[in-house]
Scaffold this active site. Structure first.
Site, mmCIF file in Angstrom:
data_model
loop_
_atom_site.group_PDB
_atom_site.id
_atom_site.type_symbol
_atom_site.label_atom_id
_atom_site.label_comp_id
_atom_site.label_asym_id
_atom_site.label_seq_id
_atom_site.Cartn_x
_atom_site.Cartn_y
_atom_site.Cartn_z
ATOM 1 N N SER A 80 0.836 -1.200 0.000
ATOM 2 C CA SER A 80 0.000 0.000 0.000
ATOM 3 C C SER A 80 0.870 1.249 0.000
ATOM 4 O O SER A 80 1.907 1.293 0.664
ATOM 5 C CB SER A 80 -0.907 0.007 1.234
ATOM 6 O OG SER A 80 -1.536 1.260 1.404
ATOM 7 N N TYR A 134 -4.214 -0.771 9.577
ATOM 8 C CA TYR A 134 -4.109 -1.171 8.172
ATOM 9 C C TYR A 134 -2.746 -0.777 7.614
ATOM 10 O O TYR A 134 -2.057 -1.593 6.986
ATOM 11 C CB TYR A 134 -5.223 -0.519 7.346
ATOM 12 C CG TYR A 134 -5.068 -0.736 5.860
ATOM 13 C CD1 TYR A 134 -5.429 -1.953 5.283
ATOM 14 C CD2 TYR A 134 -4.547 0.260 5.034
ATOM 15 C CE1 TYR A 134 -5.277 -2.168 3.922
ATOM 16 C CE2 TYR A 134 -4.392 0.053 3.678
ATOM 17 C CZ TYR A 134 -4.760 -1.156 3.121
ATOM 18 O OH TYR A 134 -4.593 -1.373 1.775
#
Length: 319
Positions: free
Chosen positions: A186, A201
């Protein structure tokens, strides 16, 4: 005078080194984008294993690998979605074989996950593993507001899941001295200096980036290429964003991913995401931190309003 001369020479030298380093990285990026050939993916093996293969990037990666002639082993927890994805692949690429394995990275124990995968790949020439399964926040929230169920699912799927699946698959790659592992990371951890209110996350994806970098060094000499591919925003159910030039569909994004498999340990494969990352990294961290906090506070507020409306509607129906 001698000290002044030394200072000027040292400063000029450091400046030259810094500019040369940036220029080298830019030219290397241009070469990779425009000239460097895509590796022959079937060289690694005839089968690809994909987690998170029924939605988003994982599903599109499965379709793209099938288009390159690889047989596909789909991993997921929903048997109906697995069957639907399998039928879609076979309808488009009749020359490939597709197998499905129901495995729940969140609720199965580590031993169960390892055993199921080891049994499923026994006898298969597994060349590529894509760890695409992931769990994200429904909306931004402070760390202390994250309930234990969400915390548990993020850690088990994003961290433990990818680790266990890799551990189950990599011994077969070691035996034949070749293979490739692609972990979907990410931009929250590589491009941006912080990702407040989506902390767990982002931290789980930071783990994947370091896990990829370290294991790449461990197994490179054994012919195994391990990398973390970094998307920024992609138009998926997770992001709920409309597709655009800078927010590609999973299909568009996955096509660019193929070109990078087997090369650098950490890559931003989509061209316009790379451009975004160059610009973002030029902005001072203090400004980015302030903006990201304001951005996610806004989305937290919207999420809380939506939650309250859902609860109010449920209460009225109950009454």
């Amino acid at each position: 005078m001698d000290y002044t001369h030394f200072f000027l020479v040292a400063t000029a030298t450091l400046g030259f080194i810094s500019i040369s380093k940036s220029l080298f990285h830019f030219l290397t990026w241009l070469y990779a984008i425009l000239i460097r050939p895509t590796k022959h993916l079937k060289h690694y093996g005839s089968w690809a294993v994909i987690t998170g293969s029924t939605d988003g990037i994982g599903k599109s990666m499965a379709l793209e690998l099938a288009s390159n002639g690889l047989d596909i082993l789909l991993l997921g927890r929903n048997p109906l979605k697995l069957e639907a994805t399998s039928k879609e692949i076979l309808s488009k690429f009749r020359n490939v074989e597709v197998k499905c394995l129901v495995v729940d990275l969140q609720n199965n124990t580590g031993d169960e996950i390892m055993r199921k995968i080891e049994e499923a790949i026994d006898g298969l020439d597994v060349g590529i593993l894509v760890n695409g399964a992931g769990v994200a926040y429904p909306y931004a929230r402070y760390f202390h507001e994250v309930d234990l169920d969400l915390m548990d699912s993020i850690i088990k799927v994003n961290v433990e899941g990818a680790t266990l699946v890799t551990k189950a698959v990599i011994p077969s790659m070691i035996k034949k001295k070749k293979g490739a592992v692609v972990n979907i990371g990410s931009g929250s951890t590589v491009v941006l200096p912080s990702y407040p209110l989506v902390t767990l996350y982002a931290a789980s994806k930071a783990y994947l980036a370091m896990f990829s970098a370290c294991t790449n060094l461990e197994y490179k000499h054994q012919g195994i290429d391990i990398q973390c591919q970094i998307p920024l925003f992609v138009s998926t159910k997770m992001t709920r964003m409309k597709a655009s030039l800078f927010v590609p569909t999973p299909d568009v994004y996955s096509k660019t991913c193929m070109k990078w498999i087997g090369y650098e340990k950490l890559v931003v494969p989509y061209f316009f995401h790379s451009l975004q990352s160059f610009v973002i990294r030029a902005i001072p961290d203090v400004l980015l931190d302030s903006y990201m906090l304001s951005y996610f506070l806004y989305w937290r507020k919207r999420g809380l309003v939506k939650d309250s409306k859902i609860k109010a509607s449920a209460n009225s129906e109950a009454n």
